[in-house]
Motif scaffolding. Structure first.
Motif, PDB file in Angstrom:
ATOM      1  N   ARG A   1       0.837  -1.258  -0.001  1.00 48.19           N
ATOM      2  CA  ARG A   1      -0.109   0.051  -0.037  1.00 48.19           C
ATOM      3  C   ARG A   1       0.473   1.097   0.000  1.00 48.19           C
ATOM      4  N   SER A   2       1.746   1.188   0.801  1.00 52.61           N
ATOM      5  CA  SER A   2       2.440   2.575   1.016  1.00 52.61           C
ATOM      6  C   SER A   2       3.324   2.784  -0.254  1.00 52.61           C
ATOM      7  N   SER A   3       3.774   1.654  -0.956  1.00 54.10           N
ATOM      8  CA  SER A   3       4.692   1.879  -2.113  1.00 54.10           C
ATOM      9  C   SER A   3       3.866   2.453  -3.472  1.00 54.10           C
ATOM     10  N   THR A   4       2.434   1.862  -3.431  1.00 56.60           N
ATOM     11  CA  THR A   4       1.791   2.274  -4.607  1.00 56.60           C
ATOM     12  C   THR A   4       0.823   3.414  -4.454  1.00 56.60           C
ATOM     13  N   THR A   5       0.295   3.620  -3.313  1.00 53.81           N
ATOM     14  CA  THR A   5      -0.777   4.448  -3.117  1.00 53.81           C
ATOM     15  C   THR A   5      -0.622   6.044  -3.564  1.00 53.81           C
ATOM     16  N   LEU A   6       0.782   6.335  -3.400  1.00 53.92           N
ATOM     17  CA  LEU A   6       1.291   7.680  -3.948  1.00 53.92           C
ATOM     18  C   LEU A   6       0.680   7.921  -5.388  1.00 53.92           C
ATOM     19  N   VAL A   7       1.271   7.018  -5.928  1.00 51.88           N
ATOM     20  CA  VAL A   7       0.852   7.333  -7.516  1.00 51.88           C
ATOM     21  C   VAL A   7      -0.616   7.195  -7.786  1.00 51.88           C
ATOM     22  N   GLY A   8      -1.467   6.334  -7.128  1.00 49.69           N
ATOM     23  CA  GLY A   8      -2.743   6.260  -7.314  1.00 49.69           C
ATOM     24  C   GLY A   8      -3.379   7.486  -6.709  1.00 49.69           C
ATOM     25  N   SER A   9      -2.641   8.471  -6.018  1.00 48.62           N
ATOM     26  CA  SER A   9      -3.337   9.675  -5.733  1.00 48.62           C
ATOM     27  C   SER A   9      -3.030  10.805  -6.476  1.00 48.62           C
ATOM     28  N   ALA A  10      -2.439  10.477  -7.522  1.00 42.85           N
ATOM     29  CA  ALA A  10      -1.815  11.568  -8.538  1.00 42.85           C
ATOM     30  C   ALA A  10      -2.658  12.686  -8.699  1.00 42.85           C
ATOM     31  N   ASN A  11      -4.018  12.393  -8.742  1.00 39.07           N
ATOM     32  CA  ASN A  11      -4.816  13.864  -8.941  1.00 39.07           C
ATOM     33  C   ASN A  11      -4.801  14.718  -7.873  1.00 39.07           C
ATOM     34  N   LEU A  12      -4.904  14.062  -6.739  1.00 39.46           N
ATOM     35  CA  LEU A  12      -4.502  14.878  -5.386  1.00 39.46           C
ATOM     36  C   LEU A  12      -3.251  15.590  -5.584  1.00 39.46           C
ATOM     37  N   ILE A  13      -2.284  14.952  -5.887  1.00 36.61           N
ATOM     38  CA  ILE A  13      -0.883  15.454  -5.707  1.00 36.61           C
ATOM     39  C   ILE A  13      -0.798  16.618  -6.543  1.00 36.61           C
ATOM     40  N   SER A  14      -1.268  16.516  -7.701  1.00 40.90           N
ATOM     41  CA  SER A  14      -0.831  17.683  -8.741  1.00 40.90           C
ATOM     42  C   SER A  14      -2.190  18.931  -8.365  1.00 40.90           C
ATOM     43  N   LYS A  15      -3.191  18.782  -7.533  1.00 41.12           N
ATOM     44  CA  LYS A  15      -3.929  19.704  -7.177  1.00 41.12           C
ATOM     45  C   LYS A  15      -3.912  20.476  -5.829  1.00 41.12           C
ATOM     46  N   VAL A  16      -3.630  19.713  -4.783  1.00 41.13           N
ATOM     47  CA  VAL A  16      -3.726  20.137  -3.600  1.00 41.13           C
ATOM     48  C   VAL A  16      -2.355  20.038  -2.881  1.00 41.13           C
ATOM     49  N   PHE A  17      -1.906  20.984  -2.159  1.00 38.23           N
ATOM     50  CA  PHE A  17      -0.776  20.954  -1.248  1.00 38.23           C
ATOM     51  C   PHE A  17      -1.049  20.242   0.128  1.00 38.23           C
ATOM     52  N   PHE A  18      -0.477  19.217   0.446  1.00 44.07           N
ATOM     53  CA  PHE A  18      -0.312  18.550   2.108  1.00 44.07           C
ATOM     54  C   PHE A  18       0.941  17.846   1.901  1.00 44.07           C
ATOM     55  N   PRO A  19       1.575  17.637   3.075  1.00 44.28           N
ATOM     56  CA  PRO A  19       2.941  16.773   3.337  1.00 44.28           C
ATOM     57  C   PRO A  19       2.589  15.476   2.497  1.00 44.28           C
ATOM     58  N   ARG A  20       3.160  15.347   1.295  1.00 45.22           N
ATOM     59  CA  ARG A  20       2.964  14.009   0.703  1.00 45.22           C
ATOM     60  C   ARG A  20       3.127  12.698   1.428  1.00 45.22           C
ATOM     61  N   MET A  21       4.064  12.897   2.602  1.00 42.21           N
ATOM     62  CA  MET A  21       4.243  11.709   3.400  1.00 42.21           C
ATOM     63  C   MET A  21       3.104  11.140   4.160  1.00 42.21           C
ATOM     64  N   VAL A  22       2.121  11.945   4.055  1.00 42.12           N
ATOM     65  CA  VAL A  22       0.973  11.211   4.861  1.00 42.12           C
ATOM     66  C   VAL A  22       0.027  10.338   4.077  1.00 42.12           C
ATOM     67  N   ILE A  23       0.523  10.025   2.751  1.00 43.60           N
ATOM     68  CA  ILE A  23      -0.010   8.953   1.906  1.00 43.60           C
ATOM     69  C   ILE A  23       0.461   7.645   2.217  1.00 43.60           C
ATOM     70  N   PRO A  24       1.885   7.315   2.275  1.00 47.08           N
ATOM     71  CA  PRO A  24       2.608   6.292   2.558  1.00 47.08           C
ATOM     72  C   PRO A  24       2.268   6.009   4.236  1.00 47.08           C
ATOM     73  N   ILE A  25       2.242   6.830   4.938  1.00 49.86           N
ATOM     74  CA  ILE A  25       1.969   6.565   6.355  1.00 49.86           C
ATOM     75  C   ILE A  25       0.641   6.053   6.486  1.00 49.86           C
ATOM     76  N   ALA A  26      -0.396   6.677   5.920  1.00 46.79           N
ATOM     77  CA  ALA A  26      -1.840   5.859   6.110  1.00 46.79           C
ATOM     78  C   ALA A  26      -1.803   4.688   5.557  1.00 46.79           C
ATOM     79  N   GLY A  27      -0.890   4.467   4.473  1.00 50.17           N
ATOM     80  CA  GLY A  27      -0.856   2.962   4.011  1.00 50.17           C
ATOM     81  C   GLY A  27      -0.392   1.902   5.161  1.00 50.17           C
ATOM     82  N   VAL A  28       0.721   2.597   5.863  1.00 45.54           N
ATOM     83  CA  VAL A  28       1.121   1.580   6.729  1.00 45.54           C
ATOM     84  C   VAL A  28       0.214   1.293   8.065  1.00 45.54           C
ATOM     85  N   LEU A  29      -0.543   2.391   8.488  1.00 50.71           N
ATOM     86  CA  LEU A  29      -1.338   2.260   9.673  1.00 50.71           C
ATOM     87  C   LEU A  29      -2.663   1.577   9.206  1.00 50.71           C
TER      88      LEU A  29
END
Lengths: 419, 287
Positions: free
Chosen positions: B108-136
């Protein structure tokens, strides 16, 4: 000085075209290209850069509503991205005072499987709201979105209108100090657009700063007091909105009745569709910039297809210089044309449209181009491809030298009966 | 009201935009500010994972159970993997629990970041929250499948020892290991989509390199330190030690192995955070 909400100085953003379009998607591509031309690579890279923003400097006062207009690729979206910290500038500095909230494309961050209620929380958190804030605003958001009945239904079952209303409602209640709006109002019905515009002016009245990007000139005129005009990554004009919109609509057009597309004006993703030339011709077939309203005219668009495209339609939007649409037409509107050109083969084409005499009122009109397949893919679009003037000499009602309302001036059949 | 205005004025946050140059400050405070987003993303992950499945949360229990049955038949019955007298089902299940958590979290933490591409290119937030959530989000699955473990412990009459109290530490180590590698993989994935294809293989191979289906004692003593280079060895053996208690500790003591494992995990995690922070500024441009 303290009342400046946004201050930027010499902001520039460079994109490596190699990184953007021909991105080395896979490790193998990177290895292959490195081995094939290990020395040439550097100089080649330098050529392939694009300055999406170039030396942008401006201040925006707190509480002002500023519009940003410009053609596609002028750098509007990149500017908003830099301002909202989605991407860093290549050079230059900026200072943003206050929380920035962006009104996103519809439903970015919505998850189709989650219910409306769940998505409100999720989307709020993505946009930077605290949970307590969302809870406080929750009822207001639901009210505004008008989806009360479906709030516990997964949003994948929503109609696109409901989806849109909910998405807008969340973002509009974010209460940022600076609200950034990028072209979201292009969708939705008129009623909804009115509501959104209303909400946005509320936001402005509360002393918040709004940056509003749009191709809808009437929305820009209605909402904003001041407008920035962008062209090729620079701000070419900053003026009160009516002046800026006028400048934007009348600038950049060759006065020849002909528009050619250079290689660098064609976006990479338009392939296999290659626009060539757009021409305005009068009744005699001459390429002109001004037509007489009593003569018919034609608009022809020359383009190449490097591969066959199924279901392609090429058409025009006509817009008045006030930004209102007059009509939209496509070359395969007629059923027999649609059947005949269902699959358009590779080759060089001209799509020509004849517009009958006595169509336009006097004034200036803007022709936008669209080449697309219905609901599948938009190959090429240019909202302001060319403009032409209409000379009303001889038009109906010219005996009265008054301004006639409306963009069209048809010659209609009247009868007067005496009983 | 007026007072409110004044405090509002004071609280106005100033953001500076500047080019990304040099090593990024780690700025972990950012993550703390966005802790609610981490919570919501984890929660979304959980909500969505078993939507529109008939069995729903039952899958959480079925997955390790089916694995265990297959392993027991193959390795316990047919190949007769030595387990130092411990019944093979619980021997493998004690290791499967942390392993499945780890494998799921890493994927999850390796792949969800790319899966959230549309979020990443539109909104600012610390990107690290995505892999962290994947682990939690895997933790909840893990806790649910603990029920099966308790059942099995009762069945095989294994008396819990004080060792069991250290179980959370081993789980935490699995989490940090998944996050460390997840940060590396997810950041690389933005640039090279090969990672998407690579991760399943890495996990498959990693599983065999980790004493999940066999015990670390199967490896000759002088090579055993090699196992320690794999942080998951420490986790898996730690789990067995904590769950099986005295029965296991007589034949194997994970102590020294565990220290090597922790060190490796920390190195990967810290370098992962640095690497991620330094590449995340370009994510929006190349994703």
């Amino acid at each position: 000085m303290t009342d400046i909400a946004i201050h930027v100085e010499k902001l520039s953003k460079k994109y490596k075209l190699g990184a953007m379009y021909e991105r080395q998607d896979t490790l193998r591509d990177l290895l292959v290209s490195t081995f094939r031309s290990p020395f040439r690579k550097k100089e080649k890279r330098e050529d392939q850069t694009l300055w999406a923003l170039k030396d942008i400097s401006f201040d925006i006062e707190r509480g002002s509503v500023v519009g940003i207009v410009g053609r596609n690729g002028a750098g509007k979206s990149t500017l908003l991205k830099v301002l909202s910290r989605v991407t860093d500038p290549t050079s230059g500095v900026g200072e943003i005072r206050g929380r920035v909230g962006s009104l996103l494309e519809v439903g970015t961050g919505f998850h189709p499987e989650l219910t409306g209620r769940e998505n409100i929380y999720l989307n709020g958190a993505i946009l930077g709201m605290k949970r307590t804030e969302i809870e406080k605003k929750f009822d207001e958001i639901v009210d505004f979105s008008e989806v009360v009945k479906f709030i516990d239904t997964p949003v994948k079952r929503y109609s696109s209108g409901m989806y849109l209303r909910l998405a807008f409602a969340v973002a509009a209640h974010l209460e940022p100090d600076i609200l950034v709006v990028d072209e979201v109002l292009a969708v939705g019905d008129a009623e909804f657009q009115r509501k959104c515009l209303g909400k946005m002016s509320d936001v402005a009245e509360q002393g918040r700063t709004v940056l509003f990007v749009s191709h809808n000139m009437s929305a820009i005129l209605r909402l904003t007091t001041e407008t920035l005009v962008m062209e090729k990554g620079r701000i070419v004009k900053r003026a009160p909105s009516n002046e800026a919109v006028d400048y934007y609509l009348s600038s950049g057009f060759a006065e020849t009745g002909e528009r050619e597309w250079d290689q660098d004006e064609i976006p990479e993703n338009s392939a296999p569709f290659l626009p060539k030339v757009l021409r305005i011709r009068n009744e005699q077939g001459q390429i002109v910039n001004t037509i007489r309203s009593t003569e018919k005219m034609s608009i022809e668009f020359e383009y190449k297809l490097e591969e066959a495209i199924t279901g392609l339609r090429v058409g025009y939007y006509l817009m008045s210089s006030r930004g209102e649409f007059v009509f939209t037409t496509f070359d395969t509107d007629e059923p027999q044309m649609y059947d005949r050109f269902l699959a358009r083969e590779k080759g060089h084409y001209i799509s020509r449209c004849e517009i009958p005499a006595d169509t336009f009122n006097d004034g200036r009109f803007i022709v936008g181009i669209n080449a697309s397949t219905y609901r599948i893919h938009r190959y090429f679009q240019d909202e302001r491809a060319i403009s032409f003037n209409v000379d009303p000499a001889g038009a109906p009602g010219m005996q009265w030298p008054e301004q006639r309302l409306g963009p069209t001036r048809p010659r209609l059949h009247w009868e007067i009966e005496k009983k | 009201m007026k007072q409110n205005m004044v405090t509002n004025q004071k609280q106005i946050q100033i953001t500076y935009l500047k080019p990304a140059k040099g090593l990024a400050a780690l700025n972990l405070k950012d993550l703390w500010d966005y802790r609610e987003l981490i919570y919501f993303l984890t929660w979304r992950d959980l909500k969505v994972r078993y939507k529109q499945t008939v069995l729903g949360f039952t899958w959480v229990i079925l997955q390790p159970l089916i694995n265990m049955v297959v392993f027991t038949v193959l390795f316990g019955q047919l190949l007769k993997v030595p387990t130092d007298g411990i019944p093979y089902p619980i021997f493998s299940f004690a290791a499967l629990l942390p392993w499945l958590y780890f494998a799921g979290s890493l994927t999850r933490s390796s792949t969800t970041l790319v899966g959230s591409a549309n979020l990443i290119s539109k909104v600012f937030f610390p990107r690290m929250v995505i892999p962290i959530a994947g682990v939690l989000s895997g933790i909840v699955d893990f806790l649910v499948s603990l029920i099966v473990l308790i059942g099995m412990m009762l069945f095989y009459q294994i008396t819990p020892t004080w060792n069991l109290l250290l179980l959370p530490i081993f789980l935490f180590l699995a989490m940090l290991t998944a996050l460390g590698f997840g940060l590396w993989f997810s950041a690389l994935n933005v640039r090279f989509r090969d990672v998407n294809h690579l991760v399943p293989f890495i996990i498959e191979i990693w599983k065999y390199a980790t004493p999940v289906i066999y015990g670390a004692t199967l490896i000759p003593e002088r090579f055993r330190f090699l196992l320690g280079l794999n942080p998951m060895t420490g986790v898996v053996e730690g789990f067995r030690w904590a769950i099986l208690g005295s029965k296991y500790v007589e034949t194997f003591n994970p102590g020294p192995l565990f220290i090597i494992s922790i060190s490796i995990t920390l190195v990967v995690l810290i370098s992962g955070v640095i690497f991620f922070r330094n590449t995340e500024r370009t994510f929006a441009d190349i994703i």
